[in-house]
Design an enzyme around this catalytic site. Sequence first.
Site, short mmCIF file in Angstrom:
data_model
loop_
_atom_site.label_atom_id
_atom_site.label_comp_id
_atom_site.label_asym_id
_atom_site.label_seq_id
_atom_site.Cartn_x
_atom_site.Cartn_y
_atom_site.Cartn_z
N ASP A 401 0.70 -1.19 0.14
CA ASP A 401 -0.04 -0.02 -0.12
C ASP A 401 0.76 1.27 0.18
OD1 ASP A 401 -2.20 -1.64 -0.01
OD2 ASP A 401 -2.40 -1.49 2.31
P1 NAP Z 1 0.98 -4.03 3.22
O1 NAP Z 1 0.07 -3.18 2.29
O2 NAP Z 1 0.13 -4.74 4.08
O3 NAP Z 1 1.39 -5.19 2.28
C1 NAP Z 1 2.09 -6.30 2.65
C2 NAP Z 1 2.54 -7.25 1.56
O4 NAP Z 1 3.79 -7.84 2.19
C3 NAP Z 1 1.81 -7.82 1.00
O5 NAP Z 1 1.31 -7.40 -0.31
C4 NAP Z 1 2.22 -9.21 1.12
O6 NAP Z 1 2.19 -10.17 -0.27
C5 NAP Z 1 3.81 -9.48 1.35
N1 NAP Z 1 4.23 -10.24 2.38
C6 NAP Z 1 3.66 -10.91 3.34
N2 NAP Z 1 4.48 -11.70 3.80
C7 NAP Z 1 5.71 -11.75 2.90
C8 NAP Z 1 6.95 -12.46 3.11
N3 NAP Z 1 7.05 -13.30 3.90
N4 NAP Z 1 7.79 -12.40 2.19
C9 NAP Z 1 7.48 -11.35 1.17
N5 NAP Z 1 6.55 -10.46 1.06
C10 NAP Z 1 5.66 -10.92 1.94
O7 NAP Z 1 2.19 -3.43 3.83
P2 NAP Z 1 2.80 -2.17 4.07
O8 NAP Z 1 2.99 -1.69 2.48
O9 NAP Z 1 3.75 -2.03 4.76
O10 NAP Z 1 1.84 -1.06 4.41
C11 NAP Z 1 0.95 -1.06 5.53
C12 NAP Z 1 -0.33 -0.99 5.62
O11 NAP Z 1 -0.94 -1.45 6.95
C13 NAP Z 1 -0.73 0.16 5.11
O12 NAP Z 1 -2.30 0.18 4.27
C14 NAP Z 1 -1.27 0.93 6.42
O13 NAP Z 1 -2.47 1.91 6.28
C15 NAP Z 1 -1.72 -0.18 7.42
N6 NAP Z 1 -1.54 0.01 8.71
C16 NAP Z 1 -0.33 0.55 9.47
C17 NAP Z 1 -0.47 0.65 10.57
C18 NAP Z 1 0.85 1.06 11.17
O14 NAP Z 1 0.76 1.58 12.46
N7 NAP Z 1 2.04 1.05 10.73
C19 NAP Z 1 -1.47 0.42 11.66
C20 NAP Z 1 -2.71 -0.22 10.73
C21 NAP Z 1 -2.57 -0.41 9.64
P3 NAP Z 1 2.12 -11.49 -0.55
O15 NAP Z 1 1.18 -12.17 0.38
O16 NAP Z 1 1.73 -11.42 -2.09
O17 NAP Z 1 3.72 -11.86 -0.29
#
Ligand code: NAP
Length: 479
Positions: A401
């Site tokens: 994201d």
């Molecule tokens: P993300 O959008 O959740 O994407 C994580 C990606 O990691 C997934 O597409 C997944 O794809 C991949 N993944 C999972 N396990 C893996 C592995 N073992 N090896 C390689 N890839 C792997 O993560 P992000 O870009 O860090 O974004 C964070 C999201 O969480 C945002 O939407 C944010 O708003 C939300 N959020 C953040 C917080 C905070 O405090 N930081 C709190 C609540 C919500 P595959 O399954 O295809 O591998």
Amino acid sequence: MDISSIIQFVIDLVAVLLLALGIKGLSKVRSARSANRLAAFAMLLSVIGLISYYFGTTGISIQSWSWIIIGTILGGSLGGILARKVPMTSMPETVALFNGCGGMSSLLVALGVALFPNNNVDNFDFFISFIEIVSISISIFVGAITFSGSIVAMAKLQGWLSTPSWTQSKIRHLINIVFGIISLIAFIDLIQYSSASSIWLLVISSSLLGIGVTLPIGGADMPVVISLLNSYSGIAAASAGFVVGSQLLIVAGAMVGAAGLILTQVMCKGMNRSLISVLFGGTLSAKATNSSTKGEYTNITSCSVEECALTLEAANKVIIVPGYGLAVAQAQHTLREVTKILELNNIDVKYAIHPVAGRMPGHMNVLLAEADVPYEQLKEMDIINPDFPATDVVLVLGANDVVNPQAKNDETSPLYGMPVLDVQEARSVFVIKRGMSAGYSGIKNDLFDLPNTSMVFGDAKKVLSELITELRELGVGVK
Ligand code: NAP
């Protein structure tokens, strides 16, 4: 004012100042550890102030202050053991548990004063008694919500509790409104008549309200809820401070309350979601189901680890974008090995840190600090975004994201307006993830379709280990 009251006042003042300095220091990665110690020392100082007060006051038996010492040793040891044992990945649930303890202590303090009132209370004038009973009611109400809500949040993050399907229907709002109304009636009744029945009704209804509001919230939204509950625990502590007449508790509670609210606001802004939609709007992926952003990928280029290594070998400037998947794979140490090899080849390496990458505030900073990545190499989004056009290679590691260009280009996207890293501006982008599944928002990522993006499929740790082998075979980093 007797001498022991003066000593306690001075100690409390120093403790408040140290606590404020501690909270300020937590805002920088470099000073966070010492700031945490400073804040802990401030708390110890406040306990010493309290003991010295009781010790110096005549007519108070040794049991009064010996219980404080026993409680401090027990609580301090438990906290110390937990802090050492809990892995970094379990930090959100640990924070939730600590918030719950904070809420529970304020609740118990208010209950103690309400159920076993000091005889002096009768001597108070009407205004003081009124403030006291209002403070007791707020402490019970906010303390009980914080306690039950935090325990539910912890249980959900720990995987002990799943979201029951009925909590996603509109009935949940009705149930919570009923709990809210009962709490309000008990609150007013407690202020008017100070009866034991209204105390217990308030405890039960506000505890149920805490459970009812937290239970429907999805696991990924929990960090926002936890920081909000953290703020509530501060409010409960501040009102408990009014109940027992402790200036320290009032000031410390107010600071925690304000800091928690600011963090909640920062996180909501970083995710481009309103607090109302996090608390009452259901999950973000449900919102994405009806959106055009669920489309198919049409132009995916996948490549091998070897091709990725060859491009890296020729690069001068590389930016790493860590995300949630890096934490899942626990690949931070392997990543550090890769970047060390690149640096030996005089390749400039930086890490782009998005404010909500991962699942808790500062998740990526903590993860990379575990692998001894130098702080200077971690660059915040606003600082690093202008660097992407002059970058040869971007390695997106388990992030999704936070690198989705839809957030800037597609007004129909649920992500629209969320600040993102402009990785597509770089010459080559390699996205390392296991498959084509979506990130937390549940939507398609337009980055993956771009001509300068290549997907390297596999678990982040496995791919990075293979990358080390390939780079070594190419002679990168070998002097
Ligand atoms: P993300 O959008 O959740 O994407 C994580 C990606 O990691 C997934 O597409 C997944 O794809 C991949 N993944 C999972 N396990 C893996 C592995 N073992 N090896 C390689 N890839 C792997 O993560 P992000 O870009 O860090 O974004 C964070 C999201 O969480 C945002 O939407 C944010 O708003 C939300 N959020 C953040 C917080 C905070 O405090 N930081 C709190 C609540 C919500 P595959 O399954 O295809 O591998």
